[in-house]
Design an enzyme around this catalytic site. Structure first.
Site, mmCIF file in Angstrom:
data_model
loop_
_atom_site.group_PDB
_atom_site.id
_atom_site.type_symbol
_atom_site.label_atom_id
_atom_site.label_comp_id
_atom_site.label_asym_id
_atom_site.label_seq_id
_atom_site.Cartn_x
_atom_site.Cartn_y
_atom_site.Cartn_z
ATOM 1 N N LYS A 192 7.565 28.126 27.631
ATOM 2 C CA LYS A 192 6.694 28.760 28.613
ATOM 3 C C LYS A 192 6.589 27.871 29.852
ATOM 4 O O LYS A 192 6.337 26.677 29.738
ATOM 5 C CB LYS A 192 5.310 28.973 28.000
ATOM 6 C CG LYS A 192 4.455 30.026 28.687
ATOM 7 C CD LYS A 192 3.228 30.351 27.857
ATOM 8 C CE LYS A 192 2.428 31.465 28.474
ATOM 9 N NZ LYS A 192 1.236 31.823 27.671
ATOM 10 N N GLU A 201 -9.170 40.874 17.932
ATOM 11 C CA GLU A 201 -10.550 41.195 18.262
ATOM 12 C C GLU A 201 -11.285 41.872 17.115
ATOM 13 O O GLU A 201 -12.477 41.628 16.899
ATOM 14 C CB GLU A 201 -10.593 42.089 19.507
ATOM 15 C CG GLU A 201 -10.138 41.417 20.782
ATOM 16 C CD GLU A 201 -8.639 41.450 21.007
ATOM 17 O OE1 GLU A 201 -8.175 40.907 22.023
ATOM 18 O OE2 GLU A 201 -7.920 42.006 20.132
ATOM 19 N N ARG A 205 -11.010 47.084 21.935
ATOM 20 C CA ARG A 205 -10.155 47.132 20.749
ATOM 21 C C ARG A 205 -10.946 46.979 19.455
ATOM 22 O O ARG A 205 -10.431 47.239 18.372
ATOM 23 C CB ARG A 205 -9.099 46.017 20.846
ATOM 24 C CG ARG A 205 -8.175 46.175 22.040
ATOM 25 C CD ARG A 205 -7.443 44.889 22.376
ATOM 26 N NE ARG A 205 -6.471 44.504 21.391
ATOM 27 C CZ ARG A 205 -5.186 44.847 21.408
ATOM 28 N NH1 ARG A 205 -4.727 45.604 22.383
ATOM 29 N NH2 ARG A 205 -4.365 44.438 20.483
#
Length: 630
Positions: free
Chosen positions: A282, A368, A396
């Site tokens: 990344k 979540e 969610r």
């Protein structure tokens, strides 16, 4: 010197490129990414990490005939550049410019829109099923990050895809990060896979060994299938995916284009689902992002030379920072407070809490639903969980809030950051539905602070309540008020008169309080005396204050940075109806029944008349229509 990038108007333009040209193009794309995000803000580190992978995908597959589905979408910038949006890439996240996420109406190459994680495999399964039902022939590829693989939906989809045995390729982009450093057993499993022998090599070696036995090789190969299985469990890193019905390839260097292309080519001839494990870095190619990939996951404008984020001078502290400081202070005196987040300790302001109270802090990854139900479990045993999740992502976990927390009336506090209009991330990230999806749930108390000082009082009040509580606040800086050193417990359902007025009363909530105060000053110049009420509570409402305003003026205006449908104004309207206050004229100001586009928060608030001038104009028009009570 001419750039190869200038000749790219679609994926067909790289089909004839040599490896040397692809490598040169990768460098040019990184330059474009760095300078564009430095100017516009956006997701830099994830996109720098997938440059070679994206080039290989578009070299080996024929988009849009072949369907490439991106998970979340914050790693799809390179895909956008290669699929006809190179010339307009400078408009990224700008008003009327291209979106920071895949968007079906933007390009036929954006097969499935996304802004939340863990959806790519599910949608790709649906696309593959549609292909097979229609008797068509094309490849379906889902690109998912290892961070998104902490989300439960990804495993539901893997399980179903393996069961169906459909032709589908899943690219697992493993960069050891989601927004923050990945956590959990799956992350540890993938880490082991990065250093273990690859499955394909082990399988080839075993097959070759067995079938090389003269005369009886093929028979022996069949009869020792169980031995092969045992060896797999000992030696194979991808056994989890194999047992789910996938053929596994990897780990593969995600910055080696020939290696990626070789494996992608093999996947085309394999029947059934395939998973290709790509290991990327990344932030690759830009040292500040490589060093601090979490900081450059999603970043505002920054200086390219130094990597320093450009921050406006003199702005008050952000609401996120105020929350982070307040929860640490509260936890000093309340050992039952625990903090939970879903892969965003920095973004939600919990990093200091995590450092100070590591045993009382839980980052569950992008999960979540699990975060909320785990909080419910903690609450049954006397703890007071504070669950900090962005408003858009809390959507969610709706069922878990309703069924696991509110139905049992458990003392869990939900802290919804980035509520209301959030700006350039656009419709997938605006937190404009929380009033509507929370207020109709029994037992829950819903609050929104007018400023940063009131936020800390609300957080303290929530920890003193034996009930579910939600506190929502906007992205960015506070109003700039002084913070009181001692916390005050607020009276449940009690609002606050900020300004008296005989002609109309503005019932403002949360971030709309300050614009309403300013609007009242503008209305005074038009000889309209507007009162302003800081409502504080979306649920329960301050019925006494509403009835008083009804008697005093007969005209009530509600103002919220939530959709009007089912929001705060709807709650006030319902209350007025229940009290038979039939003479009251009510105007509800908020966001329309549509998905709000991306753009600066100030621009969008102005566009939808939720800034001071817009509120004043609407109120004046409404009053002129119905007349002022004298």
């Amino acid at each position: 010197m001419s750039r190869l990038l200038d000749s790219i108007n679609g994926p067909q333009d790289i089909k004839h490129f040599s490896m040397a040209q692809l490598e040169k193009l990768a460098g040019e794309i990184r330059e474009l990414l760095i300078h564009t995000v430095a100017s516009n803000g956006g997701h830099l580190a994830p996109n720098l990490g997938v440059v070679e992978l994206t080039l290989a995908l578009h070299k080996m597959f024929d988009s849009p005939k072949d369907k490439i589905v991106w998970d979340v979408g914050h790693q799809a910038y390179v895909h956008k550049i290669l699929t006809g949006r190179r010339a307009t890439f400078s408009t990224l996240r700008s008003v009327d410019g291209i979106s920071g996420f895949p968007k079906r109406c933007e390009s036929p190459h954006d097969v499935f829109g996304a802004g939340h994680s863990s959806t790519s495999i599910s949608s790709a399964v649906g696309i593959a099923l549609a292909r097979d039902l229609s008797g068509e022939k094309y490849n379906v590829i889902a690109v998912i990050g290892d961070g998104s693989l902490t989300g439960g939906e990804a495993y539901e989809a893997l399980n179903h895809a393996g069961h169906l045995g459909i032709n589908l390729t899943v690219i697992l982009n493993d960069n050891e990060m989601s927004i923050a450093k990945n956590v959990g057993a799956i992350s540890e499993y993938l880490a082991k896979m990065r250093t273990a022998p690859t499955y394909s090599k082990v399988k080839r070696d075993i097959d070759f060994l067995l079938r090389s036995i003269p005369a009886i090789g093929d028979s022996v190969a069949k009869t020792v299938e169980r031995l092969k299985g045992s060896l797999k469990y000992l030696l194979v890193p991808g056994i989890l995916f194999e047992e789910l019905g996938f053929t596994y390839f990897g780990p593969i260097d995600g910055h080696n284009i020939p290696s990626i292309m070789e494996v992608l080519d093999k996947t085309k001839s394999i029947k059934g689902p395939v998973i290709v494990h790509i290991v990327t870095h990344k932030g690759k190619g830009y040292q500040p992002a490589e060093t601090n990939p979490d900081k450059f996951h999603g970043v505002g404008p920054f200086c390219v030379e130094t990597g320093a984020v450009i921050k406006p001078n003199g702005k008050p502290p952000a609401y996120t920072q105020i929350f982070g400081n307040a929860i640490v202070k509260l936890a000093e005196h309340n050992p039952d407070i625990v903090a939970i987040t879903a892969a965003m300790p920095d973004g939600t302001g919990l990093q200091n809490f995590a450092t100070r109270y590591p045993k009382r802090f839980f980052d569950v990854g992008i999960a979540e639903q699990h975060a909320v139900t785990m909080a419910a479990g903690l609450a049954t045993q006397g703890k007071h969980p504070i669950v900090a999740i962005y408003s858009t992502f809390m959507q969610r976990a709706y069922d878990q809030i309703l069924h696991d927390v509110c139905l049992q009336n458990l003392p869990v506090t939900f802290v919804l950051d980035r509520a209301g209009i959030v700006g350039e991330d656009g419709p997938t990230h605006h937190g404009v539905f929380d009033y509507s999806f929370l207020r109709h749930i029994p037992n829950i108390i819903v609050m929104a602070p007018k400023d940063e000082n009131e936020l800390q009082h609300m957080l303290y009040s929530a920890t003193e309540m034996n009930a579910p509580v939600a506190i929502r606040y906007p992205r960015g800086s506070g109003v700039g008020v002084n913070l009181q050193s001692e916390f005050t417990k607020l009276e449940i359902g009690k609002s606050e008169i900020l300004h008296a007025g005989k002609d109309v009363v503005l019932f403002a909530v949360g971030a709309m309080v300050e614009p309403c105060r300013q609007a009242a000053e503008l209305l005074a110049d038009k000889e309209i005396a507007a009162g302003v009420v800081n409502s504080r509570f979306i649920k329960p409402l301050d019925g006494t204050m509403i009835r008083q305003a009804a008697r005093d003026t007969g005209i009530i205006v509600t103002v919220e940075d939530n959709v009007v449908a089912g929001g705060f104004g709807s709650a006030v309207l319902e209350y007025i109806n229940s009290q038979n206050l039939n003479w009251v004229k009510i105007l509800r100001l908020g966001l329309p029944d549509k998905f709000i586009e991306h753009g600066p928060r100030s621009y969008l608030l102005h566009k939808y008349a939720l800034d001071a001038q817009g509120i004043a104009n609407n109120v004046e028009t409404f009053i002129r229509q119905f007349g002022v009570r004298k």
